[in-house]
Motif scaffolding. Structure first.
Motif, short mmCIF file in Angstrom:
data_model
loop_
_atom_site.label_atom_id
_atom_site.label_comp_id
_atom_site.label_asym_id
_atom_site.label_seq_id
_atom_site.Cartn_x
_atom_site.Cartn_y
_atom_site.Cartn_z
N LEU A 159 4.86 15.85 -18.76
CA LEU A 159 3.36 15.54 -19.84
C LEU A 159 2.56 15.51 -18.53
CD1 LEU A 159 3.91 14.42 -22.80
CD2 LEU A 159 4.06 16.96 -22.06
N ARG A 160 3.26 14.85 -17.57
CA ARG A 160 2.28 14.31 -16.55
C ARG A 160 2.75 13.04 -16.05
NH1 ARG A 160 0.49 9.26 -17.92
NH2 ARG A 160 0.24 8.29 -19.63
N ALA A 161 1.85 12.82 -15.05
CA ALA A 161 2.53 11.60 -13.72
C ALA A 161 1.82 10.72 -14.25
CB ALA A 161 2.42 12.71 -11.81
N SER A 162 2.54 9.56 -14.04
CA SER A 162 1.76 7.88 -14.02
C SER A 162 2.74 7.32 -13.31
CB SER A 162 2.20 7.60 -15.44
OG SER A 162 3.35 6.87 -15.59
N PRO A 163 1.89 5.94 -12.47
CA PRO A 163 2.10 5.01 -11.69
C PRO A 163 3.01 4.23 -11.90
CG PRO A 163 0.07 4.88 -11.70
CD PRO A 163 0.31 6.28 -12.80
N GLY A 164 3.75 4.13 -11.02
CA GLY A 164 5.40 3.25 -11.42
C GLY A 164 4.63 1.83 -10.65
N ARG A 165 5.45 0.53 -11.07
CA ARG A 165 6.10 -0.52 -10.70
C ARG A 165 6.10 -1.06 -9.42
NH1 ARG A 165 9.28 -3.34 -14.17
NH2 ARG A 165 7.07 -3.11 -16.34
N CYS A 166 5.26 -1.15 -8.45
CA CYS A 166 5.31 -1.98 -7.37
C CYS A 166 6.23 -3.36 -7.56
CB CYS A 166 4.80 -1.15 -6.16
SG CYS A 166 4.53 0.28 -5.59
N TYR A 167 6.71 -4.15 -6.58
CA TYR A 167 6.98 -5.66 -6.91
C TYR A 167 7.90 -5.68 -5.44
CZ TYR A 167 11.75 -4.40 -8.93
OH TYR A 167 12.56 -3.49 -8.87
N GLN A 168 7.71 -7.35 -4.96
CA GLN A 168 8.52 -7.60 -4.66
C GLN A 168 10.02 -8.12 -5.37
OE1 GLN A 168 5.65 -9.88 -2.04
NE2 GLN A 168 6.71 -9.35 -1.06
N PRO A 169 11.22 -7.57 -4.44
CA PRO A 169 12.18 -7.84 -5.76
C PRO A 169 12.80 -9.10 -5.19
CG PRO A 169 12.80 -6.21 -3.95
CD PRO A 169 10.67 -6.69 -4.17
N LEU A 178 0.72 -1.55 -0.19
CA LEU A 178 -0.12 0.04 -0.35
C LEU A 178 1.00 1.31 0.72
CD1 LEU A 178 -3.15 1.30 0.11
CD2 LEU A 178 -2.97 1.27 2.94
N LYS A 179 1.87 1.01 0.91
CA LYS A 179 2.69 2.45 0.64
C LYS A 179 3.24 2.75 -0.52
CE LYS A 179 5.04 5.78 3.44
NZ LYS A 179 4.09 6.19 3.80
N CYS A 180 3.38 1.28 -1.37
CA CYS A 180 4.28 1.70 -2.75
C CYS A 180 3.40 2.48 -3.42
CB CYS A 180 5.19 0.32 -2.88
SG CYS A 180 5.89 -0.17 -3.91
N ARG A 181 2.11 1.64 -3.66
CA ARG A 181 1.70 2.22 -4.47
C ARG A 181 1.31 3.17 -4.91
NH1 ARG A 181 -0.31 -1.70 -7.75
NH2 ARG A 181 -0.09 -4.00 -7.20
N THR A 182 1.16 3.77 -2.88
CA THR A 182 0.81 5.00 -2.64
C THR A 182 1.89 6.61 -2.77
OG1 THR A 182 -0.41 4.89 -0.92
CG2 THR A 182 0.33 6.75 -0.54
N GLU A 183 3.14 5.76 -3.31
CA GLU A 183 4.45 6.65 -3.71
C GLU A 183 5.13 6.23 -4.83
OE1 GLU A 183 6.87 7.59 0.15
OE2 GLU A 183 4.84 7.37 1.33
N CYS A 184 4.73 5.92 -5.38
CA CYS A 184 5.10 4.89 -6.68
C CYS A 184 4.63 5.50 -7.81
CB CYS A 184 5.57 3.60 -6.59
SG CYS A 184 6.32 2.60 -7.98
N TRP A 185 5.66 6.82 -8.10
CA TRP A 185 4.67 7.34 -9.79
C TRP A 185 5.84 7.73 -10.87
CZ3 TRP A 185 -0.10 8.93 -10.42
CH2 TRP A 185 -0.97 7.89 -9.60
N SER A 186 6.16 7.80 -11.94
CA SER A 186 6.45 7.99 -12.90
C SER A 186 6.55 9.80 -13.41
CB SER A 186 6.86 7.59 -13.93
OG SER A 186 7.11 5.77 -13.76
N SER A 187 7.59 10.17 -13.05
CA SER A 187 7.01 11.43 -13.48
C SER A 187 8.03 11.75 -14.49
CB SER A 187 8.11 12.39 -12.00
OG SER A 187 7.47 12.30 -11.10
N SER A 188 7.35 13.51 -15.11
CA SER A 188 7.73 13.24 -16.85
C SER A 188 7.22 15.40 -16.99
CB SER A 188 7.37 12.75 -18.37
OG SER A 188 5.78 12.48 -18.07
#
Length: 984
Positions: A645-655, A633-643
């Motif tokens: 033009l716009r911001a989009s959600p990044g990918r959260c995964y367990q490495p 939940l914490k990862c999905r809240t703060e994992c974003w790609s910045s460009s």
């Protein structure tokens, strides 16, 4: 020769006195257990019938003048007066009691056919799928008669088999009770008795007991004659308490009953079973017992019992035939009943009784093998192992169980024809709770010299005796010279101010102990005994304390016999003394499986806690890339790609972590974000080979925990004595005395109340072994909340407790302060911490820290590991876990390399902390000396160096780690006698 033995003249007088005082008749034969009197209406009785009814339905009416319920039929129907609900349910108290009713006819034609195949009285249990009928009770020779039907497998009446009568003895068909009543010395049972209506065979006590345990119907026959109108009436049906006698009186005799009612509100919500079923041969079980024999079955570690109990015995052997049975005896030798009274016992024809298809009994030829098809359950023939039972009254059980041990005798005497019997199992079933109890003497007890002349020893105070519903008991554990046959302990009620002036003895203990303990020199022994206190005496005690809320009952204890004799002891130790009885009012509350209570869900108590790293990694463009988060939940809240033009959600995964090597050692073993392994050589990637693989980066550690379940249990009424906490559980097998559960208060000072199913210390009052009990069934144990605490704890009518394998010690180190009552209350009496420490220190060895350590360090260096007992024999794969104490922190040693130890820190919730290598104690008080951090500096400046000790700890300090096997809690019952006399 049976059990009779010559009684030495030296104690014959004592024996007689003992039986007069300690063993009067139990219960109250003749007391009414249930009754209907038709003063105004039918009291819930109604008519039922079999087959097609001609004309209108049968409706019962009441003749108020004669107090009779009456019904009319038009013939060709067999109908019954059917009892209301108050006669039904769990009616085991009816066992050996008598159903008495007055039945008569306004009109009938005695010349018409009386269908005797229909039972005169029917009892049935839909739950057990058993229907029993009393046949041949109705005589038809008079317009009215009082009938008595006994709830027992014995025939209702007996007759002399043959011969001519004389003034001294009876002849053929004359009624009798024993063989001595008959001229031919052959008194046999008639046909009138209980029958299994499905098999047609005479009923066994066990079948009667099963029906009474969950009775769904009781019927008294009203319709007897075919083809004519029949007017029948019933008057005053009742059940009165019986007292087992091998030979019942004639059923035609009108029994005068006493009009007394038991109004106790103390009914157990749950029943418990304990089964002794050894797997191999013992002196009592699984061995051929050859006539004559007498064996005692022992049920150890039973709770106090204040209800009727069912004793069920499984056996095999020579049990088919006339005069073949097993007699049951109580703890004092009193006869309680007979088992396996077979189909042709006391019958005129010496052959088995089987179903001929018509519902009647027929003779079975060739019944040569033991127990051939006489004993049946449903329709399954059991030719070898048979089962039967008796009911033991609550008055007797209160005495038998008062000392937490139950001993029941089983035997065959020399006159019995059962040559060889093999006992298989014994089961006692009883209600849980419903007792008033108070422990007037507790550990370490009272030790003093009795008065040489009077024998007066001490006076005990009982805070509040409430009215009793039945007889009770006093139980005493004493140490002294109890061996002389003319020495015994007497208990008297003191109604005066001066101690030791009690007028009469109300209980007698240890009388005849010399015969039990054997002859020889005078010596000290420690024995447990219990003795009956009559209900009348208990009521007198209650009346004496009824005037004032704070008044107390005083009980004097004497050492009787010859206290002034030269060989008599100078010392008696009263280790424990308690009083117990079924009260008129009490509180009984049970939590059990199926109620959705945490800890009672049918799962084992957890012993370990699995802790796993649950961190997630972000794959995104911008600053969040490769950041790690503690949760998805914490990862999905703060994992974003910045460009731009716009911001989009990044990918959260367990490495994943690459492990192993590729076939070509120079290739790199790598993992993709979704866990796919590959072997890369520069920019070239190929499918993984060699031992290259991916594993989750999630790291899991299983660590021991202090398993503790909280329970809140509602209660009713103000406690008048101690509060019993009874716990039923499935315990580890095989049984070990050092496996146990702790019961602790959940409020106040949260003190330990006691231990269940074992004990962490056997200095006093060790548990008897549970080894003989059936390991497939739960067992039950109990602890007490003392009366002195109970009123404050239950002031809100809620008891809060913890049941746990280990006790949380976040604010208290039991390793440092084992004498504290929260840790080891049973060691308080010793008064020294050194003695308490010796209970859990693992040897006398120790070592010192060789370095300062912080609160997270898991590799520790010591000066000499071997001096603390750390070597290959103590730290290995199959070794018992090894624990050490450093100041107030507990640690587990999991590996070692010389003097370097790998440890788990903060075990058992002990406080994680940094530890210095030691401390310098300086007599000169100089700053230079006191600031020394090393031993060499300390001694240089005239100081005394004290290194930090690492002390091995025996795992009794951590029972969560020491206990083995699984515990599954099944039920918890809280019970006590209450001052409020309302029904709860």
């Amino acid at each position: 020769m049976g059990w009779s033995q010559a009684i030495p003249a030296t104690w014959s007088i004592m024996f007689a006195l003992y039986w007069m005082l300690a063993c009067p008749a139990f219960g109250s034969p003749g007391d009414i257990l249930m009754e209907s009197a038709f003063f105004r209406d039918t009291d819930g009785w109604y008519a039922t019938w079999d087959g097609k009814l001609e004309g209108r339905p049968i409706q019962l009416e009441v003749d108020r003048v004669s107090q009779r319920a009456k019904g009319v039929d038009n013939g060709n129907v067999f109908w019954y007066f059917t009892a209301p609900a108050k006669f039904l349910g769990d009616r085991r108290t009816f066992m050996n009691g008598v159903l008495q009713y007055n039945l008569g006819h306004y009109f009938f034609n005695g010349e018409l056919k009386n269908n005797s195949r229909q039972a005169d009285v029917i009892i049935e249990s839909k739950k057990k799928k058993i229907q029993l009928g009393a046949r041949y009770v109705y005589t038809g020779d008079a317009m009215t008669r009082i009938y008595n039907v006994t709830f027992s497998a014995e025939p209702f009446e007996k007759f002399c088999k043959s011969g001519s009568s004389s003034s001294l003895c009876g002849g053929a068909n004359d009624r009798c009770q024993t063989n001595e009543d008959c001229c031919d010395k052959n008194c046999v049972g008639g046909q009138a008795r209980w029958y299994n209506l499905k098999t047609g065979k005479p009923a066994q006590n066990f079948e009667i007991l099963q029906v009474l345990s969950s009775m769904s119907a009781l019927k008294i026959r009203g319709g007897y004659y075919d083809g004519v109108e029949e007017r029948t009436w019933l008057k005053n049906p009742l059940v009165f308490e019986g007292n087992y006698e091998p030979h019942m009186a004639s059923p035609e005799k009108v029994v005068e009953v006493k009009q007394t009612w038991q109004t106790s509100s103390c009914s157990a919500e749950k029943r418990s079973k304990l089964t002794v079923r050894p797997t191999g041969p013992t002196d009592t079980f699984n061995t051929d017992l050859v006539r004559p024999w007498l064996q005692y079955v022992e049920f150890p570690n039973i709770p106090q019992i204040c209800s009727d109990a069912s004793l069920v015995i499984e056996a095999s052997g020579d049990l088919l035939g006339e005069d073949k049975y097993v007699t049951v005896f109580g703890e004092k030798g009193e006869e309680l009943g007979r088992l396996f009274v077979t189909a042709n016992d006391f019958s005129v024809t010496a052959s088995a009784c089987a179903n001929d298809g018509s519902g009647e009994c027929s003779n079975v030829p060739d019944v040569n093998s033991a127990n051939t098809s006489v004993f049946m359950q449903d329709e399954v023939v059991q030719p070898y192992i048979v089962k039967d039972g008796v009911v033991i009254s609550r008055a007797r059980m209160s005495v038998y169980a008062a000392d937490r041990r139950l001993k029941i005798g089983l035997g065959v005497d020399g006159m019995n024809l059962a040559t060889t019997v093999r006992l298989v199992s014994a089961t006692i079933e009883f209600g849980v709770g419903g007792c008033f109890s108070y422990s007037a003497v507790r550990f370490p007890g009272i030790s003093k010299t009795p008065d040489r002349v009077s024998g007066y020893f001490t006076t005990l105070d009982i805070p509040k005796v409430i009215p009793a519903a039945d007889d009770g008991a006093i139980a005493v554990n004493a140490t002294g010279v109890l061996q002389p046959v003319n020495t015994w302990i007497g208990v008297s009620v003191n109604s005066s101010v001066s101690p030791g002036t009690s007028p009469s003895v109300v209980a007698m203990l240890f009388a005849g102990a010399g015969q039990v303990l054997g002859t020889g020199p005078v010596r000290n022994v420690t024995e447990f005994d219990s003795s009956r206190i009559s209900r009348n005496n208990l009521l007198l005690m209650a009346q004496a304390t009824a005037a004032q809320f704070s008044s107390r009952t005083r009980i004097d204890v004497f050492l009787h016999g010859e206290p002034d004799a030269s060989g008599h002891p100078d010392l008696l130790v009263l280790n424990e003394a308690s009083i117990v009885y079924p009260p008129l009012s009490c509180s009984v509350t049970t939590l059990k499986e199926g109620m959705g209570v945490l800890g009672l869900l049918g799962r084992p108590i957890e012993r370990e806690l699995q802790q796993c790293d649950d961190w997630w990694q972000c794959s995104a463009e911008g600053p969040a890339d490769k950041r790690k988060f503690v949760s998805e939940l914490k990862c999905r809240t703060e994992c974003w790609s910045s460009s731009a033009l716009r911001a989009s959600p990044g990918r959260c995964y367990q490495p994943f972590i690459a492990d192993g090597v590729c076939a070509i050692p120079t290739d790199a073993c790598v993992c993709s974000w979704d866990g796919r392994p590959s072997c890369n050589a520069g920019e070239t990637s190929k499918v993984a080979d060699g031992s290259c693989h991916c594993r989750s980066s999630k790291s899991c550690i299983r660590s021991p925990i202090n398993a503790s379940y909280p329970f809140s249990i509602s209660t009713k009424g103000v406690p008048a004595g101690d509060v019993s906490i009874l716990v039923e559980a499935t315990v580890p097998v095989p049984f070990r005395s050092d496996n146990w559960l702790r019961v602790r208060l959940g409020e106040g000072d949260k003190r330990t109340l006691g231990h269940l199913f074992g004990s962490p210390d056997c200095s006093w009052q060790c548990k008897d072994s549970y080894a003989g009990y059936d390991p497939t069934q739960p067992i039950i144990d109990s602890v007490r909340l003392p009366f002195e605490l109970a009123r404050d704890v239950l002031s809100d009518n809620v008891l809060e407790i913890f049941i746990e394998i280990d006790e949380p010690r976040q604010e208290l180190s039991c390793a440092l302060h084992p004498q504290h009552p929260r840790c080891f209350p049973y060691l308080d009496a010793y008064g020294t911490e050194e003695h308490a420490r010796s209970k859990f220190l693992r040897g006398t060895g120790y070592t010192y820290l060789a370095q300062n350590i912080n609160s997270s360090q898991t590799t520790i260096e010591v000066l000499n590991s071997s001096s603390a007992g750390i070597d290959d024999t103590t730290i290995c794969t199959n070794c018992e876990s090894f624990y050490v104490l450093v100041e107030s922190e507990l640690m587990q040693v999991i590996a070692f390399d010389g003097n370097k130890l790998d440890v788990v820190r903060g075990v058992a919730n002990s406080l994680l902390q940094a530890h210095s290598i030691g401390r310098c104690f300086c007599a000169n008080r100089t700053a230079t000396c006191e600031g020394s951090l090393l031993e060499t500096d300390c001694t240089t400046y005239d100081g005394i160096w004290q290194g930090t000790v690492m002390q091995p700890i025996y795992p009794h300090i951590l029972p969560a780690l020491h206990n083995e096997g699984q515990y599954i809690l099944r039920s918890i019952t809280v019970s006590y006698g209450a001052l409020d006399h309302e029904r709860f």
